[in-house]
Scaffold this motif. Structure first.
Motif, PDB file in Angstrom:
ATOM      1  N   LYS A  78       0.854  -1.184   0.000  1.00  0.00           N
ATOM      2  CA  LYS A  78       0.000   0.000   0.000  1.00  0.00           C
ATOM      3  C   LYS A  78       0.890   1.233   0.000  1.00  0.00           C
ATOM      4  CE  LYS A  78      -4.030   0.213   0.812  1.00  0.00           C
ATOM      5  NZ  LYS A  78      -5.246   0.351   0.016  1.00  0.00           N
ATOM      6  N   HIS A  80       0.441   5.198   0.005  1.00  0.00           N
ATOM      7  CA  HIS A  80      -0.525   6.281   0.161  1.00  0.00           C
ATOM      8  C   HIS A  80      -0.157   7.464  -0.723  1.00  0.00           C
ATOM      9  CE1 HIS A  80      -2.357   4.190   3.485  1.00  0.00           C
ATOM     10  NE2 HIS A  80      -1.154   3.999   4.005  1.00  0.00           N
ATOM     11  N   SER A  81      -1.185   8.045  -1.384  1.00  0.00           N
ATOM     12  CA  SER A  81      -0.959   9.244  -2.185  1.00  0.00           C
ATOM     13  C   SER A  81      -0.936  10.446  -1.249  1.00  0.00           C
ATOM     14  CB  SER A  81      -2.057   9.385  -3.240  1.00  0.00           C
ATOM     15  OG  SER A  81      -3.318   9.447  -2.605  1.00  0.00           O
ATOM     16  N   CYS A  84      -4.083  11.461   0.615  1.00  0.00           N
ATOM     17  CA  CYS A  84      -4.671  10.489   1.547  1.00  0.00           C
ATOM     18  C   CYS A  84      -4.479  10.953   2.990  1.00  0.00           C
ATOM     19  CB  CYS A  84      -4.019   9.119   1.350  1.00  0.00           C
ATOM     20  SG  CYS A  84      -4.622   7.858   2.477  1.00  0.00           S
ATOM     21  N   ALA A  85      -5.503  10.746   3.820  1.00  0.00           N
ATOM     22  CA  ALA A  85      -5.428  11.114   5.233  1.00  0.00           C
ATOM     23  C   ALA A  85      -4.348  10.321   5.968  1.00  0.00           C
ATOM     24  CB  ALA A  85      -6.778  10.881   5.899  1.00  0.00           C
ATOM     25  N   PHE A  86      -3.960   9.177   5.419  1.00  0.00           N
ATOM     26  CA  PHE A  86      -2.971   8.327   6.084  1.00  0.00           C
ATOM     27  C   PHE A  86      -1.555   8.517   5.528  1.00  0.00           C
ATOM     28  CE2 PHE A  86      -6.843   5.430   6.324  1.00  0.00           C
ATOM     29  CZ  PHE A  86      -7.256   5.969   7.534  1.00  0.00           C
ATOM     30  N   PRO A  92      -1.308   3.114   9.605  1.00  0.00           N
ATOM     31  CA  PRO A  92      -2.606   3.757   9.392  1.00  0.00           C
ATOM     32  C   PRO A  92      -3.711   3.051  10.189  1.00  0.00           C
ATOM     33  CG  PRO A  92      -1.808   2.758   7.366  1.00  0.00           C
ATOM     34  CD  PRO A  92      -0.752   2.561   8.397  1.00  0.00           C
ATOM     35  N   PRO A  95      -8.580   1.378   6.602  1.00  0.00           N
ATOM     36  CA  PRO A  95      -8.345   1.169   5.170  1.00  0.00           C
ATOM     37  C   PRO A  95      -8.508   2.460   4.367  1.00  0.00           C
ATOM     38  CG  PRO A  95     -10.504   0.348   5.777  1.00  0.00           C
ATOM     39  CD  PRO A  95      -9.849   0.816   7.048  1.00  0.00           C
ATOM     40  N   CYS A  96      -7.930   2.475   3.186  1.00  0.00           N
ATOM     41  CA  CYS A  96      -8.088   3.605   2.276  1.00  0.00           C
ATOM     42  C   CYS A  96      -8.099   3.074   0.845  1.00  0.00           C
ATOM     43  CB  CYS A  96      -6.963   4.614   2.468  1.00  0.00           C
ATOM     44  SG  CYS A  96      -5.353   4.012   1.959  1.00  0.00           S
ATOM     45  N   THR A  97      -8.291   3.964  -0.107  1.00  0.00           N
ATOM     46  CA  THR A  97      -8.399   3.547  -1.514  1.00  0.00           C
ATOM     47  C   THR A  97      -7.088   3.708  -2.280  1.00  0.00           C
ATOM     48  OG1 THR A  97      -9.152   5.760  -2.122  1.00  0.00           O
ATOM     49  CG2 THR A  97     -10.853   4.108  -1.591  1.00  0.00           C
ATOM     50  N   CYS A  98      -6.009   3.976  -1.579  1.00  0.00           N
ATOM     51  CA  CYS A  98      -4.716   4.141  -2.253  1.00  0.00           C
ATOM     52  C   CYS A  98      -4.309   2.834  -2.936  1.00  0.00           C
ATOM     53  CB  CYS A  98      -3.654   4.579  -1.256  1.00  0.00           C
ATOM     54  SG  CYS A  98      -3.924   6.244  -0.634  1.00  0.00           S
TER      55      CYS A  98
END
Length: 175
Positions: A78, A80-81, A84-86, A92, A95-98
């Motif tokens: 993973k 993170h862009s 992204c909040a993380f 983190p 989960p996120c959509t990165c």
């Protein structure tokens, strides 16, 4: 037991079985060699699937970069862009959509194996597309961006200096 004394029934009586094989069975390949062969075959297949297909003699660093980007879709890391909040958090909380991408260490090892395989397959070290500055720069950028995204700065390990005592050859008392 065979009617021919001293011979194994599976051996038969052909003269070929008594001659030494000009191609003795090769030693089994270790994990590194097997992975290098798989990586090489995957890269060659990638070049064949290009439109139009690319011959190895015409392969350059841009093809290698395209291959590395293609491999990102199969990554498990993973990354993170910046939006992204993380971003920058080593652990983190959710989960996120990165996107998942190839880890830098995996890409670095892959390039090392492909660099060696290129030269083993009659490629010249001077024209090795895996050894180009563009590839080294790409790997450095991937390493730095992944470290930032995880909030863990990458620090190069410093080599330990060896304390080697050298005898003074001019001093007869040091012998």
């Amino acid at each position: 037991m065979s009617s021919i004394k001293g011979k194994d029934p599976a051996e038969g009586s052909s003269s070929r079985s008594r001659r030494q094989d000009p191609h003795p069975p090769a030693a089994p390949l270790n994990r590194y060699e097997l992975q290098k062969r798989r990586d090489w075959n995957t890269f060659c297949q990638f070049l064949k699937n290009q439109r139009p297909p690319v011959a190895m003699a015409r392969c350059n660093s841009s093809h290698v970069l395209d291959f590395l980007r293609y491999l990102d879709q199969f990554g498990k890391t993973k990354v993170h862009s910046q939006g992204c909040a993380f971003f920058g958090q080593p652990q983190p909380p959710g989960p996120c959509t990165c996107p998942l991408k190839q880890a830098w260490g995996s890409l670095d090892a892959l390039i090392g194996r492909l660099r060696a395989a290129y030269e083993e397959n009659n490629g010249s070290p001077e024209t090795n597309p895996f050894a180009s500055g563009a590839i080294r720069m790409h790997l450095r950028e991937v390493r730095e961006s992944q470290a930032k995204a995880r909030g863990v700065p990458y620090k190069k390990k410093k080599k330990k200096k060896k304390n080697v005592q050298i005898k003074d050859l001019t001093d007869p008392s040091s012998s």
